[in-house]
Design a protein around this motif. Structure first.
Motif, mmCIF file in Angstrom:
data_model
loop_
_atom_site.group_PDB
_atom_site.id
_atom_site.type_symbol
_atom_site.label_atom_id
_atom_site.label_comp_id
_atom_site.label_asym_id
_atom_site.label_seq_id
_atom_site.Cartn_x
_atom_site.Cartn_y
_atom_site.Cartn_z
ATOM 1 N N TYR A 147 -0.928 -22.876 11.720
ATOM 2 C CA TYR A 147 -0.253 -22.804 10.434
ATOM 3 C C TYR A 147 0.730 -21.635 10.466
ATOM 4 C CZ TYR A 147 -3.311 -25.989 7.835
ATOM 5 O OH TYR A 147 -3.973 -27.094 7.361
ATOM 6 N N PRO A 148 1.907 -21.795 9.841
ATOM 7 C CA PRO A 148 2.808 -20.644 9.733
ATOM 8 C C PRO A 148 2.205 -19.592 8.799
ATOM 9 C CG PRO A 148 3.696 -22.535 8.554
ATOM 10 C CD PRO A 148 2.459 -23.000 9.244
ATOM 11 N N LYS A 149 2.638 -18.362 8.948
ATOM 12 C CA LYS A 149 2.126 -17.284 8.107
ATOM 13 C C LYS A 149 2.330 -17.599 6.627
ATOM 14 C CE LYS A 149 2.519 -13.574 11.420
ATOM 15 N NZ LYS A 149 3.120 -12.291 11.778
ATOM 16 N N GLU A 150 3.452 -18.249 6.300
ATOM 17 C CA GLU A 150 3.761 -18.585 4.908
ATOM 18 C C GLU A 150 2.739 -19.534 4.292
ATOM 19 O OE1 GLU A 150 7.580 -17.669 7.085
ATOM 20 O OE2 GLU A 150 5.755 -18.787 7.501
ATOM 21 N N MET A 151 1.984 -20.220 5.135
ATOM 22 C CA MET A 151 0.959 -21.146 4.660
ATOM 23 C C MET A 151 -0.443 -20.608 4.939
ATOM 24 S SD MET A 151 2.755 -24.789 5.694
ATOM 25 C CE MET A 151 1.413 -25.818 5.087
ATOM 26 N N GLY A 152 -0.540 -19.296 5.177
ATOM 27 C CA GLY A 152 -1.834 -18.669 5.359
ATOM 28 C C GLY A 152 -2.361 -18.670 6.780
ATOM 29 N N GLY A 153 -1.534 -19.077 7.745
ATOM 30 C CA GLY A 153 -1.979 -19.119 9.129
ATOM 31 C C GLY A 153 -1.567 -17.897 9.914
ATOM 32 N N SER A 154 -1.844 -17.946 11.195
ATOM 33 C CA SER A 154 -1.512 -16.829 12.076
ATOM 34 C C SER A 154 -0.039 -16.817 12.464
ATOM 35 C CB SER A 154 -2.361 -16.898 13.348
ATOM 36 O OG SER A 154 -1.962 -18.006 14.150
ATOM 37 N N GLY A 155 0.606 -17.992 12.459
ATOM 38 C CA GLY A 155 1.999 -18.082 12.875
ATOM 39 C C GLY A 155 2.189 -17.810 14.353
ATOM 40 N N GLU A 156 1.120 -17.895 15.133
ATOM 41 C CA GLU A 156 1.186 -17.561 16.555
ATOM 42 C C GLU A 156 1.590 -18.730 17.450
ATOM 43 O OE1 GLU A 156 -2.545 -15.763 17.557
ATOM 44 O OE2 GLU A 156 -2.130 -13.987 16.333
ATOM 45 N N ALA A 157 1.730 -19.898 16.890
ATOM 46 C CA ALA A 157 2.131 -21.064 17.680
ATOM 47 C C ALA A 157 3.083 -21.904 16.841
ATOM 48 C CB ALA A 157 0.897 -21.868 18.094
ATOM 49 N N THR A 158 3.617 -22.936 17.435
ATOM 50 C CA THR A 158 4.548 -23.800 16.720
ATOM 51 C C THR A 158 3.802 -24.640 15.683
ATOM 52 O OG1 THR A 158 6.442 -25.291 17.021
ATOM 53 C CG2 THR A 158 4.474 -25.751 18.350
ATOM 54 N N ASN A 159 4.559 -25.392 14.895
ATOM 55 C CA ASN A 159 3.955 -26.218 13.853
ATOM 56 C C ASN A 159 4.721 -27.531 13.754
ATOM 57 O OD1 ASN A 159 6.143 -25.874 11.764
ATOM 58 N ND2 ASN A 159 5.549 -23.728 12.040
ATOM 59 N N PRO A 160 4.182 -28.521 13.057
ATOM 60 C CA PRO A 160 4.836 -29.825 12.973
ATOM 61 C C PRO A 160 6.257 -29.772 12.400
ATOM 62 C CG PRO A 160 2.555 -30.036 12.293
ATOM 63 C CD PRO A 160 2.833 -28.561 12.444
ATOM 64 N N GLU A 161 6.516 -28.858 11.463
ATOM 65 C CA GLU A 161 7.860 -28.787 10.877
ATOM 66 C C GLU A 161 8.878 -28.299 11.907
ATOM 67 O OE1 GLU A 161 4.916 -29.414 8.212
ATOM 68 O OE2 GLU A 161 5.034 -27.487 9.274
ATOM 69 N N GLN A 162 8.488 -27.334 12.744
ATOM 70 C CA GLN A 162 9.386 -26.877 13.805
ATOM 71 C C GLN A 162 9.638 -27.987 14.817
ATOM 72 O OE1 GLN A 162 7.233 -23.414 15.209
ATOM 73 N NE2 GLN A 162 8.659 -22.028 14.158
ATOM 74 N N LEU A 163 8.603 -28.732 15.137
ATOM 75 C CA LEU A 163 8.768 -29.834 16.082
ATOM 76 C C LEU A 163 9.675 -30.918 15.510
ATOM 77 C CD1 LEU A 163 5.100 -30.065 17.388
ATOM 78 C CD2 LEU A 163 7.076 -29.124 18.598
ATOM 79 N N PHE A 164 9.517 -31.215 14.226
ATOM 80 C CA PHE A 164 10.379 -32.194 13.575
ATOM 81 C C PHE A 164 11.828 -31.701 13.568
ATOM 82 C CE2 PHE A 164 12.358 -34.398 10.012
ATOM 83 C CZ PHE A 164 11.962 -35.699 10.227
#
Length: 140
Positions: free
Chosen positions: A32-49
């Motif tokens: 999860y991105p930091k903005e969604m409460g995650g660590s932000g340490e890896a990619t996410n589906p929105e970045q892949l899209f």
């Protein structure tokens, strides 16, 4: 549809897992991105899209340019993808494409509008996600 290519990818544990393609060329951790409460340490589906859409739309522009015999070797496209909660529940995406073309304005606008009709990503989300197009800093 006459199928030209097919692939698949498997996600193991949603947004905090891994995703990989069947051929092994794609293998990424997800978080999860930091903005969604995650660590932000890896990619996410929105970045892949966003990565896929920008690459696909750039190629659609180059394809259209070739078809109309406009010599174009680069078509930089930045895709901005956002996720948000819907008022009635669930989530939705928004998308914006920022395109830079070194062509006369009228010609560039025509190529981009045609590319938006040709691009498989644009066609896949048509009617589901509003896409804002910006060409050389101007909304079209």
């Amino acid at each position: 549809m006459k199928k030209l290519y097919e692939t698949n990818a498997t996600a193991s544990a949603g947004r905090n897992g891994k995703v990989s393609s069947d051929d092994g060329l794609l293998s990424l951790g997800l978080s999860y991105p930091k903005e969604m409460g995650g660590s932000g340490e890896a990619t996410n589906p929105e970045q892949l899209f966003a990565a896929g859409y920008s690459a696909c739309f750039s190629n659609a522009i180059l394809h259209v340019a070739r078809e109309v015999k406009v010599p174009l070797t680069e078509a930089p496209v930045t895709a901005t993808v956002a996720i948000g909660a819907k008022e009635e529940g669930g989530f939705e995406l928004t998308a914006a494409l920022s395109i830079t073309l070194e062509l006369p304005e009228a010609q560039a606008v025509e190529i981009v509008k045609t590319a938006h009709q040709v691009c498989p990503y644009s066609n896949a989300i048509k009617g589901n996600i509003d896409v804002v197009l910006t060409l050389n800093g101007k909304s079209i």
